[in-house]
Scaffold this active site. Structure first.
Site, PDB file in Angstrom:
ATOM      1  CD  GLU A 230       2.690  -6.159   0.321  1.00  0.00           C
ATOM      2  OE1 GLU A 230       1.578  -6.684   0.671  1.00  0.00           O
ATOM      3  OE2 GLU A 230       2.904  -6.830  -0.819  1.00  0.00           O
TER       4      GLU A 230
ATOM      5  CG  HIS B 180       3.241  -0.068  -4.791  1.00  0.00           C
ATOM      6  ND1 HIS B 180       4.005  -0.112  -5.675  1.00  0.00           N
ATOM      7  CD2 HIS B 180       2.837  -1.106  -3.302  1.00  0.00           C
ATOM      8  CE1 HIS B 180       4.887  -1.233  -4.611  1.00  0.00           C
ATOM      9  NE2 HIS B 180       3.752  -2.052  -3.615  1.00  0.00           N
TER      10      HIS B 180
END
Length: 190
Positions: free
Chosen positions: A81, A10
């Site tokens: 994550e 990201h």
């Protein structure tokens, strides 16, 4: 068509900028992170993806959308994550003051994921991905992306500490000679 995984981290967030461990907290991209995501989209424009998988966290979803891949994206929890547990929001320097020898890839996080747990999650995802063909886009995060990369080539999760992923980076995982017994990394942190 042979399987090729396009792994994207990201774009920038406030916490990636400050160096804070950002696991499960759901924070947006910065204005600069939005710009990075659009630039990443320019690089992806010529690639036809069979599927697009994205972490459910908004920083990955925003990156996917701004890169032009959001229309057919599927949310994939295994791309989330690393769970930083008690270290969420802390910098490496913060943690090192209390635990000078701490290493995420060796020690994991208290009340978060251990290296064995994240390795098992990456391995599970890899097994599912190996059932696919063609170009697959994966929008994920720094630490999980590093684990995915090293597990793809059969290395232990601890090796991930040596594979840096910058915001809005592009990496390509594939098979050498299109042989599933020869996983390879064609590009990293590009």
């Amino acid at each position: 068509m042979a399987l090729r995984l396009y792994l994207m981290r990201h774009g920038e967030t406030e916490w990636s900028l400050s160096g804070q461990h950002t696991g499960r907290v759901d924070i947006p991209l910065t204005v600069h992170g939005e710009h990075e995501a659009r630039q990443l989209g320019q690089r992806l424009r010529a690639i036809n993806f069979e599927q697009v998988w994205v972490s459910p966290l908004q920083r990955a979803r925003q990156t996917c959308e701004l890169a032009g891949c959001g229309e057919h994206a599927q949310s994939e929890a295994d791309l989330t994550e690393w769970d930083n547990g008690d270290y969420e929001g802390h910098t490496h320097a913060d943690v090192s003051r209390e635990h000078p020898d701490w290493n995420l890839f060796r020690d994991g996080c208290p009340n978060g994921e251990s290296p064995d747990q994240i390795s098992a999650r990456a391995d599970r995802l890899i097994e599912r991905l190996k059932q696919l063909d063609g170009n697959i886009a994966l929008f994920s995060h720094s630490h999980f992306g590093r684990v995915l990369g090293v597990r793809w080539i059969g290395l232990p999760v601890q090796t991930g500490q040596h594979f840096i992923l910058h915001t809005a980076s592009l990496s390509v995982l594939c098979f050498q000679h299109e042989r599933v017994d020869e996983p390879a990394i064609e590009a990293w942190n590009s």
